[in-house]
Design a protein around this motif. Sequence first.
Motif, PDB file in Angstrom:
ATOM      1  N   PRO A 156    -121.987   0.459 -92.069  1.00 44.20           N
ATOM      2  CA  PRO A 156    -122.303   1.782 -91.515  1.00 44.20           C
ATOM      3  C   PRO A 156    -121.018   2.561 -91.225  1.00 44.20           C
ATOM      4  O   PRO A 156    -119.921   1.989 -91.208  1.00 44.20           O
ATOM      5  CB  PRO A 156    -123.045   1.445 -90.213  1.00 44.20           C
ATOM      6  N   SER A 157    -121.156   3.836 -90.974  1.00 43.81           N
ATOM      7  CA  SER A 157    -119.992   4.663 -90.662  1.00 43.81           C
ATOM      8  C   SER A 157    -119.312   4.156 -89.390  1.00 43.81           C
ATOM      9  O   SER A 157    -119.917   3.436 -88.584  1.00 43.81           O
ATOM     10  CB  SER A 157    -120.414   6.119 -90.467  1.00 43.81           C
ATOM     11  N   GLU A 177    -109.240  -1.524 -85.115  1.00 48.19           N
ATOM     12  CA  GLU A 177    -108.358  -2.686 -85.067  1.00 48.19           C
ATOM     13  C   GLU A 177    -109.029  -3.902 -85.718  1.00 48.19           C
ATOM     14  O   GLU A 177    -108.403  -4.641 -86.477  1.00 48.19           O
ATOM     15  CB  GLU A 177    -108.008  -2.999 -83.608  1.00 48.19           C
ATOM     16  N   ALA A 178    -110.320  -4.070 -85.451  1.00 50.53           N
ATOM     17  CA  ALA A 178    -111.060  -5.191 -86.030  1.00 50.53           C
ATOM     18  C   ALA A 178    -111.205  -5.030 -87.533  1.00 50.53           C
ATOM     19  O   ALA A 178    -111.019  -5.995 -88.297  1.00 50.53           O
ATOM     20  CB  ALA A 178    -112.436  -5.287 -85.380  1.00 50.53           C
ATOM     21  N   ILE A 179    -111.523  -3.820 -87.974  1.00 52.52           N
ATOM     22  CA  ILE A 179    -111.684  -3.557 -89.409  1.00 52.52           C
ATOM     23  C   ILE A 179    -110.372  -3.826 -90.138  1.00 52.52           C
ATOM     24  O   ILE A 179    -110.355  -4.424 -91.227  1.00 52.52           O
ATOM     25  CB  ILE A 179    -112.150  -2.108 -89.653  1.00 52.52           C
ATOM     26  N   ALA A 180    -109.252  -3.411 -89.541  1.00 58.42           N
ATOM     27  CA  ALA A 180    -107.950  -3.634 -90.168  1.00 58.42           C
ATOM     28  C   ALA A 180    -107.679  -5.129 -90.320  1.00 58.42           C
ATOM     29  O   ALA A 180    -107.166  -5.584 -91.353  1.00 58.42           O
ATOM     30  CB  ALA A 180    -106.850  -2.978 -89.337  1.00 58.42           C
ATOM     31  N   ALA A 207    -115.467   6.747 -99.588  1.00 62.20           N
ATOM     32  CA  ALA A 207    -116.775   6.092 -99.697  1.00 62.20           C
ATOM     33  C   ALA A 207    -117.080   5.178 -98.516  1.00 62.20           C
ATOM     34  O   ALA A 207    -118.239   4.863 -98.266  1.00 62.20           O
ATOM     35  CB  ALA A 207    -116.853   5.301-101.001  1.00 62.20           C
ATOM     36  N   GLY A 208    -116.056   4.712 -97.813  1.00 58.22           N
ATOM     37  CA  GLY A 208    -116.308   3.878 -96.650  1.00 58.22           C
ATOM     38  C   GLY A 208    -115.748   2.471 -96.780  1.00 58.22           C
ATOM     39  O   GLY A 208    -114.919   2.182 -97.644  1.00 58.22           O
ATOM     40  N   ILE A 209    -116.240   1.592 -95.904  1.00 62.58           N
ATOM     41  CA  ILE A 209    -115.795   0.201 -95.845  1.00 62.58           C
ATOM     42  C   ILE A 209    -116.880  -0.695 -96.424  1.00 62.58           C
ATOM     43  O   ILE A 209    -118.063  -0.545 -96.108  1.00 62.58           O
ATOM     44  CB  ILE A 209    -115.495  -0.221 -94.393  1.00 62.58           C
TER      45      ILE A 209
END
Length: 255
Positions: free
Chosen positions: A35-36, A53-56, A70-72
Amino acid sequence: MPFQKIQSEKLSHSVVDQIERLILRGILRPGERLPSERELAERMGVSRPSLREAIAELQNSGLLTSKAGAGIYVSEALGSAFSSALVQLFGRHDEAFFDYVAFRRDMESMAAERAAEYGSDVDREVINQLFLKMEAAHTKRNPTEEAALDAEFHLSIIEASHNSVMLHMMRAMYELLREGVFYNRQIMFKQRVTRDTLLEQHRAINEAIQARDPIAAKAATVAHLDYVESSLFEKERADKNEAIAKQRLEQELRR
């Protein structure tokens, strides 16, 4: 003394742990879009800086990838357990096909046994709903749809076995099948007699799992994959014989 002060866990670490578990359990699948950022932060009850920070961290570990504009996404590499060179090697040698079916027979019969024994009511409902879709698709004579539902049915059983290693291994194996490395699944659904037999075999697997009968579930899965192997072997032999017959005909017409 080997003791240290206890520190509260950073929110970003909790986010990493939750997303990792969702990937490990097969709930988030390779290639699936998250999700966004705003929506995900709201769902998880964390700030957007903590989420970033978690996504990185998950991107650095190779579990997530970003696509510009487009997103993750969950990394598609997680869906492949084989190098491209090995995949090409599989496709060039017939013996790999029979090894593939034998491996599926061993793993999927075990998965069916575990699904019947350990699967929850929700697991069994998912399996049953997919079988009902297979029944409905059977009347349409659409090989593409039937092949896709066949894969989903078997994967739902593997998911219901609640073994994360088996789940990811078999998803990778099914990806090879989807790409036609070993055989074209749609071939199995183009002949009426074969289609009817396959539906009844899937019915037997489903009924055994719904009845929580591990022995019957395992036996039904073995019987099904034995049939798949023999049918495709006969199809391959018939194709080779047809090719030889065509060569003879061409030669005869030249005389």
